[in-house]
Motif scaffolding. Structure first.
Motif, mmCIF file in Angstrom:
data_model
loop_
_atom_site.group_PDB
_atom_site.id
_atom_site.type_symbol
_atom_site.label_atom_id
_atom_site.label_comp_id
_atom_site.label_asym_id
_atom_site.label_seq_id
_atom_site.Cartn_x
_atom_site.Cartn_y
_atom_site.Cartn_z
ATOM 1 N N ASN A 191 0.826 -1.210 0.000
ATOM 2 C CA ASN A 191 0.000 0.000 0.000
ATOM 3 C C ASN A 191 0.858 1.257 0.000
ATOM 4 O O ASN A 191 0.502 2.257 -0.613
ATOM 5 N N LEU B 278 -6.048 6.519 -0.840
ATOM 6 C CA LEU B 278 -5.143 5.637 -0.110
ATOM 7 C C LEU B 278 -4.875 6.143 1.305
ATOM 8 O O LEU B 278 -4.841 5.360 2.256
ATOM 9 N N ARG C 225 -8.398 5.641 3.293
ATOM 10 C CA ARG C 225 -8.836 4.251 3.492
ATOM 11 C C ARG C 225 -7.795 3.387 4.195
ATOM 12 O O ARG C 225 -8.132 2.533 4.997
ATOM 13 N N LYS C 226 -6.543 3.584 3.896
ATOM 14 C CA LYS C 226 -5.501 2.706 4.427
ATOM 15 C C LYS C 226 -4.785 3.287 5.639
ATOM 16 O O LYS C 226 -3.994 2.605 6.270
ATOM 17 N N LEU D 44 -2.378 5.444 5.708
ATOM 18 C CA LEU D 44 -0.940 5.467 5.443
ATOM 19 C C LEU D 44 -0.303 6.755 5.940
ATOM 20 O O LEU D 44 -0.963 7.775 6.081
#
Length: 49
Positions: A12, A31, A34-35, A37
């Protein structure tokens, strides 16, 4: 100065870096949201998204 620590990159993280390289703001945002990061994470070469 903050101490540097080893930060393992996941697929990811790689997707995030690729989205940045392609100037795909929508994908970067998706990204990150949702992730969850961290865009300031450094890879083995000291590169961040």
């Amino acid at each position: 100065m903050a101490s540097l620590q080893s930060q393992d990159w996941t697929k990811n993280d790689e997707k995030l870096l690729q989205a940045v390289d392609y100037n795909d703001a929508g994908r970067v945002t998706s990204l990150l949201v949702r992730k969850g990061l961290v865009p300031t994470k450094l890879d083995s070469e000291g590169k961040s998204a």
